[in-house]
Design a protein around this motif. Structure first.
Motif, PDB file in Angstrom:
ATOM      1  N   GLY A   1       0.833  -1.187   0.000  1.00 32.42           N
ATOM      2  CA  GLY A   1       0.000   0.000   0.000  1.00 32.42           C
ATOM      3  C   GLY A   1       0.867   1.235   0.000  1.00 32.42           C
ATOM      4  O   GLY A   1       2.106   1.154  -0.050  1.00 32.42           O
ATOM      5  N   PRO A   2       0.251   2.418   0.069  1.00 29.93           N
ATOM      6  CA  PRO A   2       1.012   3.664   0.046  1.00 29.93           C
ATOM      7  C   PRO A   2       2.108   3.749   1.103  1.00 29.93           C
ATOM      8  O   PRO A   2       3.124   4.429   0.895  1.00 29.93           O
ATOM      9  CB  PRO A   2      -0.071   4.730   0.277  1.00 29.93           C
ATOM     10  N   PHE A   3       1.943   3.048   2.239  1.00 30.89           N
ATOM     11  CA  PHE A   3       2.956   3.114   3.296  1.00 30.89           C
ATOM     12  C   PHE A   3       4.340   2.707   2.794  1.00 30.89           C
ATOM     13  O   PHE A   3       5.361   3.145   3.347  1.00 30.89           O
ATOM     14  CB  PHE A   3       2.553   2.219   4.476  1.00 30.89           C
ATOM     15  N   GLU A   4       4.391   1.872   1.743  1.00 31.04           N
ATOM     16  CA  GLU A   4       5.678   1.391   1.232  1.00 31.04           C
ATOM     17  C   GLU A   4       6.502   2.511   0.600  1.00 31.04           C
ATOM     18  O   GLU A   4       7.736   2.416   0.536  1.00 31.04           O
ATOM     19  CB  GLU A   4       5.450   0.287   0.199  1.00 31.04           C
ATOM     20  N   VAL A   5       5.839   3.541   0.093  1.00 35.58           N
ATOM     21  CA  VAL A   5       6.550   4.629  -0.590  1.00 35.58           C
ATOM     22  C   VAL A   5       6.307   5.999   0.044  1.00 35.58           C
ATOM     23  O   VAL A   5       6.834   7.003  -0.438  1.00 35.58           O
ATOM     24  CB  VAL A   5       6.162   4.682  -2.088  1.00 35.58           C
ATOM     25  N   GLU A   6       5.526   6.047   1.119  1.00 31.49           N
ATOM     26  CA  GLU A   6       5.220   7.338   1.746  1.00 31.49           C
ATOM     27  C   GLU A   6       6.453   8.094   2.238  1.00 31.49           C
ATOM     28  O   GLU A   6       6.491   9.333   2.141  1.00 31.49           O
ATOM     29  CB  GLU A   6       4.209   7.149   2.876  1.00 31.49           C
ATOM     30  N   PRO A   7       7.494   7.418   2.771  1.00 34.07           N
ATOM     31  CA  PRO A   7       8.691   8.194   3.147  1.00 34.07           C
ATOM     32  C   PRO A   7       9.298   8.947   1.967  1.00 34.07           C
ATOM     33  O   PRO A   7       9.760  10.080   2.128  1.00 34.07           O
ATOM     34  CB  PRO A   7       9.637   7.117   3.685  1.00 34.07           C
ATOM     35  N   LEU A   8       9.294   8.332   0.789  1.00 32.23           N
ATOM     36  CA  LEU A   8       9.771   9.032  -0.404  1.00 32.23           C
ATOM     37  C   LEU A   8       8.832  10.184  -0.748  1.00 32.23           C
ATOM     38  O   LEU A   8       9.287  11.286  -1.088  1.00 32.23           O
ATOM     39  CB  LEU A   8       9.881   8.074  -1.583  1.00 32.23           C
ATOM     40  N   GLY A   9       7.522   9.933  -0.657  1.00 32.50           N
ATOM     41  CA  GLY A   9       6.564  10.994  -0.933  1.00 32.50           C
ATOM     42  C   GLY A   9       6.759  12.189  -0.025  1.00 32.50           C
ATOM     43  O   GLY A   9       6.740  13.343  -0.483  1.00 32.50           O
ATOM     44  N   SER A  10       6.966  11.953   1.261  1.00 30.81           N
ATOM     45  CA  SER A  10       7.180  13.043   2.220  1.00 30.81           C
ATOM     46  C   SER A  10       8.460  13.805   1.897  1.00 30.81           C
ATOM     47  O   SER A  10       8.506  15.044   1.991  1.00 30.81           O
ATOM     48  CB  SER A  10       7.244  12.479   3.639  1.00 30.81           C
ATOM     49  N   HIS A  11       9.493  13.067   1.529  1.00 31.66           N
ATOM     50  CA  HIS A  11      10.765  13.703   1.179  1.00 31.66           C
ATOM     51  C   HIS A  11      10.594  14.610  -0.038  1.00 31.66           C
ATOM     52  O   HIS A  11      11.081  15.754  -0.047  1.00 31.66           O
ATOM     53  CB  HIS A  11      11.816  12.632   0.897  1.00 31.66           C
ATOM     54  N   LEU A  12       9.891  14.124  -1.059  1.00 28.03           N
ATOM     55  CA  LEU A  12       9.685  14.929  -2.266  1.00 28.03           C
ATOM     56  C   LEU A  12       8.808  16.148  -1.970  1.00 28.03           C
ATOM     57  O   LEU A  12       9.050  17.236  -2.501  1.00 28.03           O
ATOM     58  CB  LEU A  12       9.064  14.068  -3.367  1.00 28.03           C
TER      59      LEU A  12
ATOM     60  N   ARG B   1      17.007  -3.966   2.608  1.00 29.68           N
ATOM     61  CA  ARG B   1      16.201  -5.110   2.235  1.00 29.68           C
ATOM     62  C   ARG B   1      15.091  -4.648   1.288  1.00 29.68           C
ATOM     63  O   ARG B   1      15.173  -3.555   0.713  1.00 29.68           O
ATOM     64  CB  ARG B   1      15.657  -5.774   3.501  1.00 29.68           C
ATOM     65  N   HIS B   2      14.060  -5.497   1.092  1.00 34.88           N
ATOM     66  CA  HIS B   2      13.063  -5.195   0.071  1.00 34.88           C
ATOM     67  C   HIS B   2      12.292  -3.913   0.371  1.00 34.88           C
ATOM     68  O   HIS B   2      12.159  -3.042  -0.507  1.00 34.88           O
ATOM     69  CB  HIS B   2      12.083  -6.367  -0.074  1.00 34.88           C
ATOM     70  N   LEU B   3      11.781  -3.775   1.585  1.00 36.06           N
ATOM     71  CA  LEU B   3      11.046  -2.561   1.950  1.00 36.06           C
ATOM     72  C   LEU B   3      12.050  -1.441   2.219  1.00 36.06           C
ATOM     73  O   LEU B   3      12.287  -1.019   3.346  1.00 36.06           O
ATOM     74  CB  LEU B   3      10.157  -2.819   3.162  1.00 36.06           C
ATOM     75  N   ILE B   4      12.603  -0.946   1.153  1.00 37.90           N
ATOM     76  CA  ILE B   4      13.768  -0.073   1.224  1.00 37.90           C
ATOM     77  C   ILE B   4      13.470   1.268   1.879  1.00 37.90           C
ATOM     78  O   ILE B   4      14.353   1.900   2.450  1.00 37.90           O
ATOM     79  CB  ILE B   4      14.357   0.103  -0.204  1.00 37.90           C
ATOM     80  N   PHE B   5      12.206   1.719   1.821  1.00 33.43           N
ATOM     81  CA  PHE B   5      11.848   2.992   2.445  1.00 33.43           C
ATOM     82  C   PHE B   5      11.478   2.836   3.918  1.00 33.43           C
ATOM     83  O   PHE B   5      11.113   3.817   4.570  1.00 33.43           O
ATOM     84  CB  PHE B   5      10.703   3.659   1.680  1.00 33.43           C
ATOM     85  N   LEU B   6      11.561   1.608   4.421  1.00 38.03           N
ATOM     86  CA  LEU B   6      11.322   1.354   5.837  1.00 38.03           C
ATOM     87  C   LEU B   6      12.568   0.730   6.469  1.00 38.03           C
ATOM     88  O   LEU B   6      12.477   0.010   7.449  1.00 38.03           O
ATOM     89  CB  LEU B   6      10.111   0.429   6.006  1.00 38.03           C
ATOM     90  N   ASP B   7      13.712   1.010   5.885  1.00 36.94           N
ATOM     91  CA  ASP B   7      14.961   0.390   6.308  1.00 36.94           C
ATOM     92  C   ASP B   7      15.972   1.455   6.736  1.00 36.94           C
ATOM     93  O   ASP B   7      15.658   2.648   6.765  1.00 36.94           O
ATOM     94  CB  ASP B   7      15.508  -0.485   5.171  1.00 36.94           C
ATOM     95  N   ILE B   8      17.186   1.019   7.020  1.00 32.78           N
ATOM     96  CA  ILE B   8      18.157   1.920   7.645  1.00 32.78           C
ATOM     97  C   ILE B   8      18.786   2.920   6.677  1.00 32.78           C
ATOM     98  O   ILE B   8      19.435   3.873   7.123  1.00 32.78           O
ATOM     99  CB  ILE B   8      19.260   1.112   8.352  1.00 32.78           C
ATOM    100  N   GLU B   9      18.628   2.705   5.359  1.00 29.57           N
ATOM    101  CA  GLU B   9      19.205   3.643   4.393  1.00 29.57           C
ATOM    102  C   GLU B   9      18.139   4.502   3.710  1.00 29.57           C
ATOM    103  O   GLU B   9      18.388   5.075   2.649  1.00 29.57           O
ATOM    104  CB  GLU B   9      20.007   2.877   3.337  1.00 29.57           C
ATOM    105  N   THR B  10      16.973   4.616   4.339  1.00 27.12           N
ATOM    106  CA  THR B  10      15.864   5.348   3.733  1.00 27.12           C
ATOM    107  C   THR B  10      16.267   6.764   3.339  1.00 27.12           C
ATOM    108  O   THR B  10      15.964   7.218   2.226  1.00 27.12           O
ATOM    109  CB  THR B  10      14.669   5.404   4.701  1.00 27.12           C
ATOM    110  N   LYS B  11      16.926   7.471   4.224  1.00 28.61           N
ATOM    111  CA  LYS B  11      17.312   8.854   3.930  1.00 28.61           C
ATOM    112  C   LYS B  11      18.203   8.928   2.705  1.00 28.61           C
ATOM    113  O   LYS B  11      17.994   9.771   1.814  1.00 28.61           O
ATOM    114  CB  LYS B  11      18.030   9.466   5.135  1.00 28.61           C
TER     115      LYS B  11
END
Length: 236
Positions: A21-32, A203-213
């Motif tokens: 769902g959107p939660f998988e990419v929301e950190p990127l969305g917030s950053h943009l 790992r796969h959920l890359i926007f919920l991992d330690i290198e998200t930023k």
């Protein structure tokens, strides 16, 4: 280096993955959004926030929903940037050759999957961490949905060679779902200019991992790069 005179609309369409769902990419969305972008993250039919059950929809409906939003953004803004995560990456590749996409980002795109041995190793690591969510998802995903997903992969993988817009491929090297070789496959088969960035600890959920930023910054830097070539692709 970003253009000193920005001429493109700062609009981005983000597509989530299978069973997500959107939660998988929301950190990127917030950053943009923090960079001044207008961001759209549609919910694909049968996924999070949708009343329809995942086992009652087809892969064509996932594509049609993404197309509806791509068409709306094209009509409203003229062109837009696009990013797809996992299954959303294949849908994004399909859209990129049909809509006025300026720049494309494919994140952990579902092209080549892990070997059973590596998958088993990763699952054992989850057991050691007492993380049972992965097992729960496997047990609760309808077989119909899995078959639809497989048909989508088979049907849309052929679209990769038609992509002509500048593309950034993002891949976590510890991805437990999509094999890191997928990034090499995309680099060799995409039709336009390609950049590839690997993230060694993700790992796969890359926007919920330690290198998200770091991942988000790499993507926004790609979008904000010199847009002369991207604009040329849209006009051609």
């Amino acid at each position: 280096m970003p253009n000193s005179h920005q001429s493109y609309p700062k609009v981005c369409l983000l597509l989530h993955g299978f069973t997500g769902g959107p939660f998988e990419v929301e950190p990127l969305g917030s950053h943009l959004q923090s960079k001044g972008y207008t961001v759209s993250i549609p919910v694909l039919p049968g996924h999070a926030g949708d009343d329809r059950h995942l086992g009652e929809v087809t892969w064509q409906q996932w594509v049609e929903e993404a197309e509806r939003e791509a068409g709306r953004l094209a009509e409203t803004y003229g062109s837009f940037d696009l990013a797809g995560f996992s299954m959303g990456g294949l849908i994004a590749a399909y859209l990129a050759s049909r809509y006025p996409v300026r720049r494309l980002v494919l994140i952990s795109a579902s092209v080549i999957y892990l070997s059973p041995k590596r998958f088993a190793t990763e699952m054992w690591e989850e057991v050691r961490r007492k993380n049972w969510s992965a097992f729960y998802k496997v047990q609760t995903t309808p077989l119909h949905a899995v078959l639809q997903f497989m048909m989508l992969v088979r049907s849309l993988r052929r679209e990769i060679g038609r992509v002509q817009v500048p593309t950034l491929v993002v891949q976590g090297e510890r991805d437990e779902i999509v094999h890191p070789y997928s990034a090499r496959y995309l680099e060799q088969n995409l039709g336009g200019e390609v950049q590839v960035k690997y993230f060694s600890n993700s790992r796969h959920l890359i926007f919920l991992d330690i290198e998200t930023k770091e991942v988000c910054e790499a993507i926004s830097a790609f979008y904000e790069g010199d847009d002369n070539e991207a604009e040329k692709k849209i006009r051609s």
